[in-house]
Design a protein around this motif. Structure first.
Motif, mmCIF file in Angstrom:
data_model
loop_
_atom_site.group_PDB
_atom_site.id
_atom_site.type_symbol
_atom_site.label_atom_id
_atom_site.label_comp_id
_atom_site.label_asym_id
_atom_site.label_seq_id
_atom_site.Cartn_x
_atom_site.Cartn_y
_atom_site.Cartn_z
ATOM 1 N N ASP A 226 14.324 -0.126 5.583
ATOM 2 C CA ASP A 226 13.503 -0.153 4.375
ATOM 3 C C ASP A 226 13.804 -1.413 3.582
ATOM 4 O O ASP A 226 14.814 -2.086 3.811
ATOM 5 C CB ASP A 226 13.765 1.103 3.547
ATOM 6 C CG ASP A 226 13.608 2.372 4.369
ATOM 7 O OD1 ASP A 226 12.606 2.478 5.086
ATOM 8 O OD2 ASP A 226 14.508 3.238 4.312
ATOM 9 N N GLU B 241 9.612 -0.195 -0.292
ATOM 10 C CA GLU B 241 8.897 0.157 0.937
ATOM 11 C C GLU B 241 9.776 1.114 1.716
ATOM 12 O O GLU B 241 10.576 0.715 2.558
ATOM 13 C CB GLU B 241 8.566 -1.098 1.738
ATOM 14 C CG GLU B 241 7.632 -2.056 0.995
ATOM 15 C CD GLU B 241 7.409 -3.360 1.733
ATOM 16 O OE1 GLU B 241 7.190 -3.319 2.959
ATOM 17 O OE2 GLU B 241 7.460 -4.425 1.075
ATOM 18 N N LYS C 148 9.834 3.642 4.322
ATOM 19 C CA LYS C 148 8.896 3.763 5.431
ATOM 20 C C LYS C 148 9.046 5.083 6.182
ATOM 21 O O LYS C 148 10.107 5.705 6.169
ATOM 22 C CB LYS C 148 9.110 2.584 6.386
ATOM 23 C CG LYS C 148 9.039 1.230 5.682
ATOM 24 C CD LYS C 148 9.661 0.116 6.499
ATOM 25 C CE LYS C 148 9.779 -1.173 5.688
ATOM 26 N NZ LYS C 148 10.488 -2.244 6.422
ATOM 27 N N HIS D 273 1.142 1.484 12.224
ATOM 28 C CA HIS D 273 1.493 0.068 12.349
ATOM 29 C C HIS D 273 0.349 -0.756 12.930
ATOM 30 O O HIS D 273 0.173 -1.919 12.569
ATOM 31 C CB HIS D 273 2.734 -0.096 13.216
ATOM 32 C CG HIS D 273 3.240 -1.500 13.282
ATOM 33 N ND1 HIS D 273 3.766 -2.144 12.177
ATOM 34 C CD2 HIS D 273 3.278 -2.405 14.295
ATOM 35 C CE1 HIS D 273 4.113 -3.380 12.515
ATOM 36 N NE2 HIS D 273 3.821 -3.556 13.794
ATOM 37 N N TYR E 27 3.355 -1.963 8.772
ATOM 38 C CA TYR E 27 4.238 -1.437 7.732
ATOM 39 C C TYR E 27 5.714 -1.727 7.981
ATOM 40 O O TYR E 27 6.530 -1.555 7.083
ATOM 41 C CB TYR E 27 4.031 0.074 7.595
ATOM 42 C CG TYR E 27 4.701 0.886 8.674
ATOM 43 C CD1 TYR E 27 6.001 1.355 8.509
ATOM 44 C CD2 TYR E 27 4.044 1.181 9.866
ATOM 45 C CE1 TYR E 27 6.624 2.096 9.498
ATOM 46 C CE2 TYR E 27 4.662 1.912 10.855
ATOM 47 C CZ TYR E 27 5.946 2.373 10.665
ATOM 48 O OH TYR E 27 6.572 3.096 11.638
ATOM 49 N N HIS F 56 14.246 3.777 13.274
ATOM 50 C CA HIS F 56 14.059 3.544 11.839
ATOM 51 C C HIS F 56 15.370 3.862 11.124
ATOM 52 O O HIS F 56 15.787 5.031 11.061
ATOM 53 C CB HIS F 56 12.936 4.417 11.289
ATOM 54 C CG HIS F 56 12.815 4.355 9.790
ATOM 55 N ND1 HIS F 56 12.369 5.417 9.032
ATOM 56 C CD2 HIS F 56 13.081 3.351 8.907
ATOM 57 C CE1 HIS F 56 12.369 5.076 7.752
ATOM 58 N NE2 HIS F 56 12.803 3.834 7.652
ATOM 59 N N LEU G 260 2.039 2.786 0.632
ATOM 60 C CA LEU G 260 2.036 2.083 1.918
ATOM 61 C C LEU G 260 0.669 2.142 2.596
ATOM 62 O O LEU G 260 0.559 2.040 3.821
ATOM 63 C CB LEU G 260 3.113 2.639 2.859
ATOM 64 C CG LEU G 260 4.565 2.564 2.366
ATOM 65 C CD1 LEU G 260 5.508 3.110 3.442
ATOM 66 C CD2 LEU G 260 4.957 1.148 1.986
ATOM 67 N N HIS H 166 9.662 9.700 3.969
ATOM 68 C CA HIS H 166 11.033 9.206 3.776
ATOM 69 C C HIS H 166 11.876 10.195 2.976
ATOM 70 O O HIS H 166 11.407 10.766 1.988
ATOM 71 C CB HIS H 166 10.982 7.850 3.063
ATOM 72 C CG HIS H 166 12.245 7.073 3.154
ATOM 73 N ND1 HIS H 166 13.366 7.383 2.405
ATOM 74 C CD2 HIS H 166 12.589 6.003 3.919
ATOM 75 C CE1 HIS H 166 14.325 6.535 2.695
ATOM 76 N NE2 HIS H 166 13.892 5.685 3.608
#
Length: 634
Positions: free
Chosen positions: A262, A276, A278, A286, A291, A333, A518, A620
């Motif tokens: 992030d 952001e 994510k 994406h 993103y 992620h 986003l 998130h």
């Protein structure tokens, strides 16, 4: 925890969580005898967290369950208080005086549940516009000897190559800020490469400067296949725990070659903005809007064979986006803000244009529309009339009548029977939405099933083809459109697990032109579930999971349960704003009178899906589960 918590009390917990781990929510469990209830807490994104919430009943035992993979040493409860409702109202008043007053009024009127919900939202949700205050209020220093103690052996963990792009012009101050942040890293197994002008960083470890026109392979020369390349632009800042977190995360994800974290920005007055935060890997999102941003990381093995490219071209964010777009393996992620950009415009960047692409395969696949109904001819007439505008009209319609008695409804159903491609199935008895849908699906002859409430109204003629195009994709299960109220404001844009305690619609009430956090309201993307008010799924996939669960979820949460069972088989749920319908929510049966049954269905849902409720992969863990609009947790 307090030994004697009186009925009706609230808890206020303060805690610290490890910064060198991917963020996740702890869960507080309440043992109230015959059942156990749970509530997700905040992920303590910047090291400290606070949770305030009601204690259900009079529990015999209260415990905190840590996220999977987080050792006991990675969590520390610093304080625990039992509070009365009056004390909680005082806390809420410091954050929003008038909403606290409203909560107190609801309590006096006997609307205790509404009062509790409003107070929880006030205390556990912060608007995104107050990100700076939220971040600075929860930051703490790294504690490498305590809660932040690392478990990765640096000799076994990957080497990290920080590659800093230095643009032309006067970049010395930008470079100095970036290098200063790298110098503070708690992880020591890293090296430095500069791309661009040769500006010797005084006092740095050995470093290499590579010209912008030189071959990009020089950037990762000498690295092992599993080592990490960390690209960064001069001026960007990384926190001191960034490389330690990345190394630990890479060790836990040995099969992933692409990672992202992030990020946020810092502007005038040293104020942070544009967080952001994510979702986990979402290739559909994406491909429509890039993103993953600039906090990206690559194992050297994925960079081999990329063809001849200059170092400067490799350091362009658009190049990084392309690597993710072509991803074939797992993508990691790391849920932590590991990059702060200097002075970017509010809202961040989106380097790929918004896409309204609809998959070509199956655009004209035959569909069966299944519309459960009972009485309310006024609603059904509008729904049926709007369906007549659908183009191409290559669908059949099954109306499942749950025992209509009103003359106007019976007359409308008789007229519908006379139309080609329309069948009316009589299904009297107690209202069981799941059973009505399953009965309609059993008669379906189409390749794709479209479950549609009778209080919906289509707007565009291509609404169906845009949904079907997604539903027939091999990896897609359920698909849902954007649903709006008559005013045009958002009613459905995907559901979030854990929102409101179980699962609920996110960003309800957003404006018709609002792109959402986003850009989620403006582009197709993965979600954990979509609403049964308009749910599209291939019949073979629906049958493979056994359809809707009639016994556990006759009315509520059956759509979420269906989506999650589809996901277990590898079929993701997709929300697309390219198809828009009006939904007059609960207009047929209303919202009242189902509290007892809903409580029972919620109990079933928590029994089946309690582990997922605390960790929606597409939402998130630092975002609030207490507010209907996207907000920061606490």
């Amino acid at each position: 925890m307090p030994d004697d918590m009186p009925a009706g009390c609230w808890l206020r917990l303060r805690y610290r969580m490890a910064l060198c781990r991917s963020a996740a929510r702890p869960v507080i469990h309440f043992d109230i005898g015959s059942e156990e209830m749970q509530t997700a807490m905040g992920a303590a994104l910047f090291g400290t967290g606070e949770w305030v919430g009601p204690v259900p009943g009079q529990p015999r035992h209260v415990r905190i369950v840590l996220p999977p993979g987080l050792p006991i040493t990675g969590f520390s409860l610093t304080s625990c208080e039992a509070l009365s409702f009056r004390e909680v109202l005082t806390l809420a008043g410091r954050r929003s005086f008038w909403r606290a007053v409203a909560a107190g009024g609801l309590k006096l009127l006997g609307r205790t549940s509404d009062a509790i919900g409003l107070v929880e939202e006030v205390l556990n949700a912060t608007p995104l516009s107050r990100y700076h205050e939220w971040r600075t209020g929860s930051e703490r220093e790294l504690d490498p000897g305590g809660v932040d103690a690392g478990d990765a052996n640096e000799e076994e963990a990957p080497h990290i190559r920080a590659v800093v792009h230095v643009p032309g012009g006067d970049s010395r101050n930008l470079l100095s800020a970036t290098l200063a942040s790298l110098r503070r890293q708690s992880y020591r197994n890293w090296s430095l490469v500069l791309v661009g002008e040769a500006m010797a960083p005084a006092g740095e470890r050995p470093w290499v400067c590579i010209g912008a026109a030189e071959d990009a392979e020089r950037l990762w020369d000498g690295l092992e296949a599993t080592d990490i390349v960390l690209p960064i632009l001069a001026g960007d800042i990384v926190p001191e725990h960034a490389m330690a977190a990345l190394a630990s995360f890479a060790v836990s994800c040995p099969d992933a070659s692409l990672f992202y974290a992030d990020e946020d920005s810092i502007g005038a007055g040293e104020r942070y903005f544009a967080p952001e935060l994510k979702p986990d890997w979402s290739p559909i999102l994406h491909s429509a809007r890039a993103y993953v941003g600039r906090a990206v990381y690559f194992r050297r093995r994925i960079l081999d064979g990329q063809g001849v490219i200059s170092s400067a071209d490799f350091m362009r964010p658009s190049t990084w986006d392309g690597l993710f777009l072509r991803a074939r393996g797992p993508v990691g992620h790391l849920r932590r803000v590991l990059l702060t950009k200097a002075g970017e415009a509010q809202g961040g960047t989106n380097r790929v244009a918004v896409s309204s692409r609809v998959p070509e395969e199956g655009l004209h696949a035959t569909a069966t529309l299944i519309v459960p109904t009972r009485d309310r001819a006024d609603l059904l007439a509008v729904c049926l009339a709007s369906l007549e505008k659908t183009s191409p009209r290559d669908f059949e319609l099954v109306i499942v009548d749950n025992g209509s008695e009103q003359p106007a409804a019976l007359e409308l159903l008789d007229r519908a029977r006379e139309r080609p491609g329309v069948r009316v199935l009589g299904a009297p008895g107690p209202f069981n939405f799941a059973s009505l849908c399953n009965q309609g699906a059993a008669l379906a002859q189409g390749r794709v099933l479209v479950f549609l409430n009778n209080d919906t109204e289509t707007i565009r003629s291509d609404w169906l083809s845009r949904l079907v195009g997604w539903a027939v994709q091999p990896d897609v299960g359920a698909v849902g459109p954007k649903l709006t109220y008559g005013s045009g404001r958002v009613q459905h844009a995907g559901l979030v697990l854990g929102l409101g305690g179980y699962a609920a619609h996110i960003d309800v009430g957003a404006g018709a032109t609002d792109e959402g956090y986003l850009g989620r309201l403006s582009v197709p993307h993965e979600v954990s579930a979509v609403t049964g008010a308009c749910l599209v799924v291939e019949k073979c996939k629906f049958d493979a999971v056994g359809g809707f669960d009639e016994s556990k979820y006759p009315i509520e949460l059956g759509d979420v349960d269906l989506c999650l069972r589809l996901a277990q088989r590898g079929w993701k749920s997709v929300f697309t704003p390219d198809s828009v319908l009006i939904h007059r929510e609960s207009a047929t049966r209303g919202k009242a009178g189902n509290a007892r049954r809903y409580a029972w269905e919620r109990q079933n849902f928590m029994s089946d899906w309690k582990d997922l409720v605390a960790d929606d992969p597409y939402f998130h863990p630092a975002l609030s589960l207490a507010a209907p609009r996207t907000s920061l947790d606490r």
